[in-house]
Write a protein that holds these residues in place. Structure first.
Motif, PDB file in Angstrom:
ATOM      1  N   LYS A   2       0.825  -1.198   0.000  1.00 53.97           N
ATOM      2  CA  LYS A   2       0.000   0.000   0.000  1.00 53.97           C
ATOM      3  C   LYS A   2       0.866   1.258   0.000  1.00 53.97           C
ATOM      4  O   LYS A   2       1.868   1.342   0.716  1.00 53.97           O
ATOM      5  N   TYR A   3       0.480   2.218  -0.844  1.00 51.27           N
ATOM      6  CA  TYR A   3       1.171   3.505  -0.963  1.00 51.27           C
ATOM      7  C   TYR A   3       2.600   3.357  -1.480  1.00 51.27           C
ATOM      8  O   TYR A   3       3.442   4.235  -1.249  1.00 51.27           O
ATOM      9  N   LEU A   4       2.899   2.254  -2.173  1.00 48.08           N
ATOM     10  CA  LEU A   4       4.259   2.006  -2.654  1.00 48.08           C
ATOM     11  C   LEU A   4       4.737   3.138  -3.561  1.00 48.08           C
ATOM     12  O   LEU A   4       5.874   3.609  -3.425  1.00 48.08           O
ATOM     13  N   LYS A   5       3.874   3.571  -4.484  1.00 47.13           N
ATOM     14  CA  LYS A   5       4.264   4.641  -5.408  1.00 47.13           C
ATOM     15  C   LYS A   5       4.649   5.908  -4.649  1.00 47.13           C
ATOM     16  O   LYS A   5       5.648   6.573  -4.977  1.00 47.13           O
ATOM     17  N   HIS A   6       3.872   6.237  -3.629  1.00 44.25           N
ATOM     18  CA  HIS A   6       4.141   7.452  -2.859  1.00 44.25           C
ATOM     19  C   HIS A   6       5.417   7.300  -2.032  1.00 44.25           C
ATOM     20  O   HIS A   6       6.167   8.277  -1.854  1.00 44.25           O
ATOM     21  N   LYS A   7       5.659   6.099  -1.533  1.00 43.35           N
ATOM     22  CA  LYS A   7       6.878   5.853  -0.761  1.00 43.35           C
ATOM     23  C   LYS A   7       8.112   5.980  -1.640  1.00 43.35           C
ATOM     24  O   LYS A   7       9.142   6.535  -1.212  1.00 43.35           O
ATOM     25  N   ILE A   8       8.028   5.465  -2.870  1.00 48.26           N
ATOM     26  CA  ILE A   8       9.150   5.585  -3.807  1.00 48.26           C
ATOM     27  C   ILE A   8       9.411   7.048  -4.138  1.00 48.26           C
ATOM     28  O   ILE A   8      10.562   7.508  -4.167  1.00 48.26           O
ATOM     29  N   TYR A   9       8.327   7.772  -4.352  1.00 46.75           N
ATOM     30  CA  TYR A   9       8.422   9.209  -4.631  1.00 46.75           C
ATOM     31  C   TYR A   9       9.155   9.910  -3.477  1.00 46.75           C
ATOM     32  O   TYR A   9      10.079  10.716  -3.680  1.00 46.75           O
ATOM     33  N   GLY A  10       8.743   9.581  -2.261  1.00 45.61           N
ATOM     34  CA  GLY A  10       9.361  10.178  -1.088  1.00 45.61           C
ATOM     35  C   GLY A  10      10.823   9.788  -0.938  1.00 45.61           C
ATOM     36  O   GLY A  10      11.664  10.619  -0.571  1.00 45.61           O
ATOM     37  N   PHE A  11      11.138   8.522  -1.248  1.00 53.13           N
ATOM     38  CA  PHE A  11      12.517   8.041  -1.149  1.00 53.13           C
ATOM     39  C   PHE A  11      13.441   8.816  -2.086  1.00 53.13           C
ATOM     40  O   PHE A  11      14.536   9.247  -1.691  1.00 53.13           O
ATOM     41  N   ILE A  12      12.982   9.016  -3.329  1.00 54.29           N
ATOM     42  CA  ILE A  12      13.792   9.761  -4.298  1.00 54.29           C
ATOM     43  C   ILE A  12      13.964  11.210  -3.842  1.00 54.29           C
ATOM     44  O   ILE A  12      15.051  11.784  -3.915  1.00 54.29           O
ATOM     45  N   PHE A  13      12.880  11.801  -3.363  1.00 50.37           N
ATOM     46  CA  PHE A  13      12.944  13.169  -2.840  1.00 50.37           C
ATOM     47  C   PHE A  13      14.008  13.278  -1.742  1.00 50.37           C
ATOM     48  O   PHE A  13      14.806  14.223  -1.715  1.00 50.37           O
ATOM     49  N   ASN A  14      14.025  12.310  -0.847  1.00 48.19           N
ATOM     50  CA  ASN A  14      14.922  12.368   0.308  1.00 48.19           C
ATOM     51  C   ASN A  14      16.398  12.293  -0.074  1.00 48.19           C
ATOM     52  O   ASN A  14      17.264  12.723   0.694  1.00 48.19           O
ATOM     53  N   LEU A  15      16.687  11.781  -1.249  1.00 45.30           N
ATOM     54  CA  LEU A  15      18.069  11.721  -1.713  1.00 45.30           C
ATOM     55  C   LEU A  15      18.657  13.119  -1.911  1.00 45.30           C
ATOM     56  O   LEU A  15      19.872  13.316  -1.825  1.00 45.30           O
ATOM     57  N   PHE A  16      17.783  14.087  -2.160  1.00 45.18           N
ATOM     58  CA  PHE A  16      18.241  15.449  -2.448  1.00 45.18           C
ATOM     59  C   PHE A  16      18.457  16.275  -1.188  1.00 45.18           C
ATOM     60  O   PHE A  16      18.782  17.467  -1.268  1.00 45.18           O
ATOM     61  N   LYS A  17      18.320  15.652  -0.030  1.00 42.41           N
ATOM     62  CA  LYS A  17      18.576  16.369   1.223  1.00 42.41           C
ATOM     63  C   LYS A  17      20.041  16.764   1.378  1.00 42.41           C
ATOM     64  O   LYS A  17      20.380  17.589   2.238  1.00 42.41           O
ATOM     65  N   VAL A  18      20.902  16.166   0.556  1.00 46.58           N
ATOM     66  CA  VAL A  18      22.327  16.505   0.640  1.00 46.58           C
ATOM     67  C   VAL A  18      22.602  17.918   0.123  1.00 46.58           C
ATOM     68  O   VAL A  18      23.641  18.501   0.429  1.00 46.58           O
ATOM     69  N   PHE A  19      21.638  18.473  -0.636  1.00 52.08           N
ATOM     70  CA  PHE A  19      21.831  19.811  -1.193  1.00 52.08           C
ATOM     71  C   PHE A  19      21.303  20.864  -0.222  1.00 52.08           C
ATOM     72  O   PHE A  19      20.308  20.644   0.482  1.00 52.08           O
ATOM     73  N   PRO A  20      21.939  22.026  -0.182  1.00 49.98           N
ATOM     74  CA  PRO A  20      21.505  23.081   0.754  1.00 49.98           C
ATOM     75  C   PRO A  20      20.203  23.745   0.306  1.00 49.98           C
ATOM     76  O   PRO A  20      19.871  23.749  -0.880  1.00 49.98           O
ATOM     77  N   ILE A  21      19.509  24.310   1.268  1.00 47.48           N
ATOM     78  CA  ILE A  21      18.279  25.048   0.986  1.00 47.48           C
ATOM     79  C   ILE A  21      18.609  26.381   0.329  1.00 47.48           C
ATOM     80  O   ILE A  21      19.523  27.094   0.752  1.00 47.48           O
ATOM     81  N   ASN A  22      17.860  26.713  -0.708  1.00 49.71           N
ATOM     82  CA  ASN A  22      17.936  28.038  -1.329  1.00 49.71           C
ATOM     83  C   ASN A  22      16.894  28.909  -0.634  1.00 49.71           C
ATOM     84  O   ASN A  22      15.688  28.707  -0.801  1.00 49.71           O
ATOM     85  N   LYS A  23      17.346  29.883   0.145  1.00 47.83           N
ATOM     86  CA  LYS A  23      16.431  30.655   0.988  1.00 47.83           C
ATOM     87  C   LYS A  23      15.465  31.546   0.201  1.00 47.83           C
ATOM     88  O   LYS A  23      14.494  32.064   0.772  1.00 47.83           O
TER      89      LYS A  23
END
Length: 366
Positions: A2-23
């Motif tokens: 259940k919600y596999l597609k959304h979990k995959i989406y979230g997993f890929i998103f989380n990979l980009f946490k290594v980049f800094p926030i643009n304020k």
């Protein structure tokens, strides 16, 4: 799963946490049709007054690595509808996620107020990753807390940004002239806007099984034209073969719903939240509820007693509907009381309040 597609989406998103926030980066999450975009446009316009911000529209139904990277590095993120992957996205602490929601006020029950436990759990996950939910009044905070399964301290009654539209300078005569020209309507006729909502019970979606157009036009046709604005899902349930010039105009394709509200003299609706915005204009509303018992018992229900609270007469058939309009049986005091329950401030400053708040607190609850 259940919600596999959304979990995959979230997993890929989380990979980009290594980049800094643009304020200075602001991202608006929408669908490719840009539905319910009004609140977002007003927030964007307000931010444009404050500085040199970068604006992005993240289309939730179009997968893009670059878009995900921009989303993950945004200082401010705005939603106007649900986006389930948010439940599985680990936002940085500097990011401010704000749900503006597309529907004004509180009327029909929705979300966690009518969902099963599994759906409520998903809403709870989303809400934990949401910093703020903006609503139009403190009077509806409890309803939205239940609907979104969100803590009340995250709900901020700052107003409905797109309602600022009604406080701008509009040439209503010019808007009406444009509308009448588009649909071949006599400019002298007043406009009755009929905006029915969608029903899960299919037999009630063909509105012309319940509204007698011949009687309606015989009684009102000299003074009024009926402008029909259908919910997209309803269009499969009615016949559009009736001559527009003789019976009504179908303005479901008209781009600006807010323009329609400005130029209309009377609104006929049923259970649609469109009436909350129309009530701001202090113009007559009639509630044509030919299926009231079915809707109350079989569909979503309401947050308050419908018949005693809605800002206008409630009718059940064409004859009652016609009589109310012919005899102008409207109650202005009821309209005023209703508006006060749905809006704390009616001043055209909602967008300013939202942006002021977010810039001041920067994602940290005060």
């Amino acid at each position: 799963m259940k919600y596999l597609k959304h979990k995959i989406y979230g997993f890929i998103f989380n990979l980009f946490k290594v980049f800094p926030i643009n304020k200075n980066r602001i991202t608006f999450i929408v669908d490719s049709g840009e539905s319910f975009k009004g609140n977002l446009d007003y927030i964007k316009n307000e931010f444009e007054k404050r500085g040199n911000f970068e604006f992005n529209f993240f289309y939730k139904d179009q997968f893009s690595i670059n878009a995900l990277k921009k989303l993950a590095t945004s200082k401010y993120i705005f939603l106007n509808d649900n986006f389930f992957p948010v439940a599985f996205m680990n936002f940085k602490s500097e990011t401010v996620v704000t749900q503006l929601w597309h529907a004004p006020g509180a009327f029909k029950k929705f979300g966690g107020s009518v969902s099963d436990e599994d759906a409520k759990e998903m809403l709870l996950k989303i809400s934990k990753n949401t910093d703020y939910l903006i609503v139009s009044s403190k009077n509806i905070v409890d309803y939205y807390s239940e609907a979104f399964q969100i803590s009340k301290d995250k709900i901020k009654p700052l107003g409905l940004p797109r309602a600022d539209y009604y406080f701008e300078n509009h040439n209503i005569d010019e808007l009406k002239s444009k509308f009448c020209s588009k649909y071949g309507i006599d400019l002298e006729k007043k406009i009755i806007l009929y905006a029915p909502t969608f029903r899960d019970e299919e037999k009630y979606n063909n509105v012309f099984n319940y509204l007698n157009l011949d009687e309606f036009n015989e009684s009102l046709g000299d003074e009024y034209i009926l402008a029909l604005r259908l919910h997209p899902k309803i269009r499969n349930f009615y016949s559009g073969e009736i001559s527009a010039q003789e019976k009504y105009v179908d303005c479901s394709d008209y781009k600006s719903e807010q323009e329609l509200l400005l130029i209309s003299d009377i609104l006929i609706t049923d259970y649609s939240s469109i009436m909350i915005e129309f009530a701001l204009l202090n113009k007559p509303i009639v509630f044509f509820t030919y299926d009231f018992d079915s809707y109350l018992n079989e569909e979503r229900g309401f947050y308050f007693d419908f018949k005693s609270t809605v800002p206008g007469p409630v009718v059940n058939d064409s004859s009652q509907l016609i009589n109310v309009i012919v005899n102008s049986e409207f109650d202005e005091s009821k309209m005023s009381d209703f508006v006060k329950t749905q809006f704390d401030a009616i001043d055209g400053e909602a967008s300013k309040r939202v942006v002021d708040y977010l810039l001041k607190y920067g994602g940290q609850n005060e």
